[in-house]
Scaffold this motif. Structure first.
Motif, mmCIF file in Angstrom:
data_model
loop_
_atom_site.group_PDB
_atom_site.id
_atom_site.type_symbol
_atom_site.label_atom_id
_atom_site.label_comp_id
_atom_site.label_asym_id
_atom_site.label_seq_id
_atom_site.Cartn_x
_atom_site.Cartn_y
_atom_site.Cartn_z
ATOM 1 N N LEU A 54 15.090 13.715 5.081
ATOM 2 C CA LEU A 54 16.327 14.372 5.508
ATOM 3 C C LEU A 54 17.532 13.777 4.785
ATOM 4 N N GLU A 55 17.599 12.463 4.712
ATOM 5 C CA GLU A 55 18.720 11.804 4.035
ATOM 6 C C GLU A 55 18.775 12.182 2.563
ATOM 7 N N THR A 56 17.664 12.076 1.876
ATOM 8 C CA THR A 56 17.618 12.389 0.454
ATOM 9 C C THR A 56 18.010 13.838 0.189
ATOM 10 N N THR A 57 17.494 14.742 0.995
ATOM 11 C CA THR A 57 17.766 16.164 0.803
ATOM 12 C C THR A 57 19.228 16.495 1.083
ATOM 13 N N LEU A 58 19.764 15.954 2.159
ATOM 14 C CA LEU A 58 21.182 16.200 2.450
ATOM 15 C C LEU A 58 22.062 15.676 1.327
ATOM 16 N N ARG A 59 21.798 14.460 0.875
ATOM 17 C CA ARG A 59 22.601 13.883 -0.215
ATOM 18 C C ARG A 59 22.510 14.735 -1.478
ATOM 19 N N ALA A 60 21.318 15.252 -1.772
ATOM 20 C CA ALA A 60 21.128 16.088 -2.955
ATOM 21 C C ALA A 60 21.915 17.396 -2.866
ATOM 22 N N HIS A 61 22.289 17.776 -1.661
ATOM 23 C CA HIS A 61 23.062 18.997 -1.451
ATOM 24 C C HIS A 61 24.529 18.705 -1.111
#
Length: 155
Positions: free
Chosen positions: A24-31
Motif C-alpha cells: 500500500l505504501e509503495t503504491t500510494l507513493r508511486a501515485h
C-alpha cells in the motif's frame, strides 16, 4: 499533495513482515501520495481505535487499514471502527466483494471491507490483510476514485 496513513491490524505481522502495508505504501507513493506514517497493531479493539484516532488527529486525507475485516472472532477491525465512521461509501464494499468474487469465488462473501468518511471528513478504507485483496482494491477502486470522493465530500 494528498497525504495518507496506513494501519495494519495483525497478530502476526510487524512493520518488517507486513507485505500488504508495504505494498500500500509503495503504491500510494508511486501515485504521488505522501505516506506520512505506517503502523501495525494487534487485533484488539482498543489498540485499533487508539492508533486510528492518533492518525485522525494528524489530519491525513486518507487512512487505509488492512487486516481484520473478515468474520473470524479475532477480526475486530470493522466493529472497532464502525462507531468512528459515520458516512459509509456503500458502493465500495459492494463493488470490492463483486471483484473479489470474480477472483476467489464465494469466499468473497466473508469480507467486510468498507470505505467511509470519519468525523473529520477524512476518507477511510478498511481492506483485508491479503496483499492480493489490497492490490485489487487499490488498482480497481481506490486509485481511480479517491481524489473524486475527497472532492465530493469537501464541496
Amino acid at each position: 499533495m494528498t497525504t495518507a496513513m496506513i494501519l495494519t491490524i495483525s497478530d502476526t505481522r510487524d512493520l518488517t513482515s507486513d507485505k500488504s502495508g508495504q505494498y500500500l505504501e509503495t503504491t500510494l507513493r508511486a501515485h504521488g501520495v505522501s505516506v506520512t506514517d505506517r503502523q501495525v497493531v494487534i487485533d484488539d479493539t482498543v489498540d485499533i481505535q487508539s492508533q486510528f484516532l492518533q492518525f485522525e488527529q494528524q489530519s491525513p486525507d486518507l487512512i487505509i487499514t488492512n487486516g481484520g475485516t473478515g468474520i473470524a472472532q479475532r477480526d475486530v477491525t470493522i466493529p472497532a471502527l464502525t462507531p468512528l465512521l459515520p458516512t459509509l461509501v456503500e458502493g465500495f464494499g459492494e463493488t470490492f466483494r463483486q471483484l473479489s468474487f470474480a477472483e476467489i469465488g464465494t469466499r468473497a462473501l466473508a469480507s467486510r471491507a468498507v470505505a467511509a468518511f470519519n468525523q473529520r471528513n477524512q476518507l477511510v478504507y478498511c481492506l483485508p490483510g491479503s496483499t492480493n485483496a489490497c492490490q485489487t482494491a487499490m488498482e480497481e477502486l481506490i486509485l481511480p476514485e479517491f481524489e473524486h470522493l475527497i472532492f465530493e465530500r469537501h464541496k
